[in-house]
Design an enzyme around this catalytic site. Structure first.
Site, PDB file in Angstrom:
ATOM      1  N   LYS A 214      43.193  18.446  53.702  1.00  0.00           N
ATOM      2  CA  LYS A 214      44.578  18.424  53.189  1.00  0.00           C
ATOM      3  C   LYS A 214      44.917  19.661  52.363  1.00  0.00           C
ATOM      4  CE  LYS A 214      44.700  14.792  50.618  1.00  0.00           C
ATOM      5  NZ  LYS A 214      43.382  14.304  50.464  1.00  0.00           N
TER       6      LYS A 214
ATOM      7  N   ARG B 115      48.256   7.395  46.669  1.00  0.00           N
ATOM      8  CA  ARG B 115      46.895   6.969  46.979  1.00  0.00           C
ATOM      9  C   ARG B 115      46.737   5.455  46.966  1.00  0.00           C
ATOM     10  NH1 ARG B 115      44.416  12.169  45.522  1.00  0.00           N
ATOM     11  NH2 ARG B 115      42.214  12.150  46.061  1.00  0.00           N
TER      12      ARG B 115
ATOM     13  N   ARG C 229      31.688  21.874  50.685  1.00  0.00           N
ATOM     14  CA  ARG C 229      32.602  22.302  49.632  1.00  0.00           C
ATOM     15  C   ARG C 229      31.913  22.264  48.267  1.00  0.00           C
ATOM     16  NH1 ARG C 229      37.991  18.850  49.069  1.00  0.00           N
ATOM     17  NH2 ARG C 229      36.650  17.383  48.002  1.00  0.00           N
TER      18      ARG C 229
ATOM     19  N   ARG D  21      34.916   7.892  46.060  1.00  0.00           N
ATOM     20  CA  ARG D  21      36.234   8.345  46.533  1.00  0.00           C
ATOM     21  C   ARG D  21      36.498   7.885  47.962  1.00  0.00           C
ATOM     22  NH1 ARG D  21      36.886  14.249  46.132  1.00  0.00           N
ATOM     23  NH2 ARG D  21      34.660  14.431  45.832  1.00  0.00           N
TER      24      ARG D  21
ATOM     25  N   ARG E 135      32.921  21.668  42.677  1.00  0.00           N
ATOM     26  CA  ARG E 135      33.837  20.730  42.029  1.00  0.00           C
ATOM     27  C   ARG E 135      33.056  19.625  41.335  1.00  0.00           C
ATOM     28  NH1 ARG E 135      39.076  18.819  45.451  1.00  0.00           N
ATOM     29  NH2 ARG E 135      38.448  16.838  44.524  1.00  0.00           N
TER      30      ARG E 135
HETATM   31  P1  AMP Z   1      42.124  15.461  44.972  1.00  0.00           P
HETATM   32  O1  AMP Z   1      42.043  16.901  44.617  1.00  0.00           O
HETATM   33  O2  AMP Z   1      43.441  15.070  45.590  1.00  0.00           O
HETATM   34  O3  AMP Z   1      40.953  14.997  45.793  1.00  0.00           O
HETATM   35  O4  AMP Z   1      42.065  14.633  43.601  1.00  0.00           O
HETATM   36  C1  AMP Z   1      40.945  14.730  42.743  1.00  0.00           C
HETATM   37  C2  AMP Z   1      40.903  13.536  41.802  1.00  0.00           C
HETATM   38  O5  AMP Z   1      42.095  13.509  41.003  1.00  0.00           O
HETATM   39  C3  AMP Z   1      40.869  12.171  42.482  1.00  0.00           C
HETATM   40  O6  AMP Z   1      39.572  11.780  42.874  1.00  0.00           O
HETATM   41  C4  AMP Z   1      41.440  11.270  41.385  1.00  0.00           C
HETATM   42  O7  AMP Z   1      40.482  11.044  40.364  1.00  0.00           O
HETATM   43  C5  AMP Z   1      42.525  12.158  40.791  1.00  0.00           C
HETATM   44  N1  AMP Z   1      43.808  11.969  41.506  1.00  0.00           N
HETATM   45  C6  AMP Z   1      44.473  12.871  42.294  1.00  0.00           C
HETATM   46  N2  AMP Z   1      45.588  12.348  42.804  1.00  0.00           N
HETATM   47  C7  AMP Z   1      45.648  11.073  42.340  1.00  0.00           C
HETATM   48  C8  AMP Z   1      46.543   9.992  42.539  1.00  0.00           C
HETATM   49  N3  AMP Z   1      47.623  10.103  43.341  1.00  0.00           N
HETATM   50  N4  AMP Z   1      46.296   8.820  41.899  1.00  0.00           N
HETATM   51  C9  AMP Z   1      45.224   8.683  41.088  1.00  0.00           C
HETATM   52  N5  AMP Z   1      44.322   9.634  40.884  1.00  0.00           N
HETATM   53  C10 AMP Z   1      44.523  10.832  41.503  1.00  0.00           C
END
Ligand code: AMP
Length: 192
Positions: free
Chosen positions: A13, A88, A127, A144, A133
């Site tokens: 994404k 999410r 990654r 996740r 990360r």
């Molecule tokens: P991402 O970079 O989108 O994978 O997001 C990294 C982390 O940020 C996720 O594993 C969550 O802990 C938090 N996060 C990002 N977007 C959301 C969301 N829409 N709702 C809740 N937590 C989020």
């Protein structure tokens, strides 16, 4: 163009959103990036989110909605956006629908990048080595992926039932997947 990108962790994404941003000339709104910026800045919100993110859990719906409302109040999203990482869960999907309606910016497409689980795990491992990360450790990754299956997959069903979903095969090179997305959102296509 107002796009919502859906897909599991490791589905590509973020990478595709960066490409799409250049192509469509609209901002890339990544809730993960917004949260990571808060963590890096050491803000109150960032301190609250840090541990939750590192464990692979979801930050609260209230925090996310506040952050998103803030981001969408900036004028650059007026000409469209690519939203990545939100919604999410179903409550967030509902909140997003209401927010976009309120600001008069209904989404054009929800695009799901479809990638088999084995490949997701492989990509995240790659990654983790490249980017380091904090949440790319094995335990957090498992968490996740579990949350994706239990809470985020229903969002995909929700958009499918509302006729807003476009599924794109996310297996292939960056260029191949990018081309598929562009074809899927071409003006001649109408998923109603
Ligand atoms: P991402 O970079 O989108 O994978 O997001 C990294 C982390 O940020 C996720 O594993 C969550 O802990 C938090 N996060 C990002 N977007 C959301 C969301 N829409 N709702 C809740 N937590 C989020």
């Amino acid at each position: 163009m107002r796009l919502v990108l859906l897909g599991a962790p490791g589905s590509g994404k973020g990478t595709q959103a960066s490409r799409l941003k250049e192509h469509l000339q609209v901002p890339h709104v990544s809730t993960g990036d917004l949260l990571r910026a808060e963590v890096a800045a050491g803000s109150k919100l960032g301190l609250e989110a840090k541990g939750i993110m590192a464990a692979g859990n979801l930050v609260s719906d209230e925090i996310l909605l506040g952050m998103l409302e803030d981001r969408f109040s900036r004028p650059d999203t007026g000409g469209g956006f690519i939203l990545d990482g939100y919604p999410r869960n179903l409550a967030q999907a509902d909140a997003l629908g209401r927010l976009l309606q309120r600001i008069g910016q209904p989404m054009d497409f929800a695009v799901q990048l479809d990638v088999p689980t084995e490949l997701l795990v492989e990509r995240i491992a790659g990654r983790a080595q490249a980017e380091g990360r904090a949440d790319d450790n094995p335990e957090s990754v498992r968490k996740r992926l579990d949350i994706y299956t239990s809470q985020t997959a229903p969002v995909i069903e929700f958009y499918r039932q509302h006729g807003q979903l476009t599924v794109v095969d996310g297996v292939g090179s960056l260029d191949e997947v990018f081309t598929r997305i562009i074809e899927a959102i071409a003006p001649s296509r109408d998923v109603g």
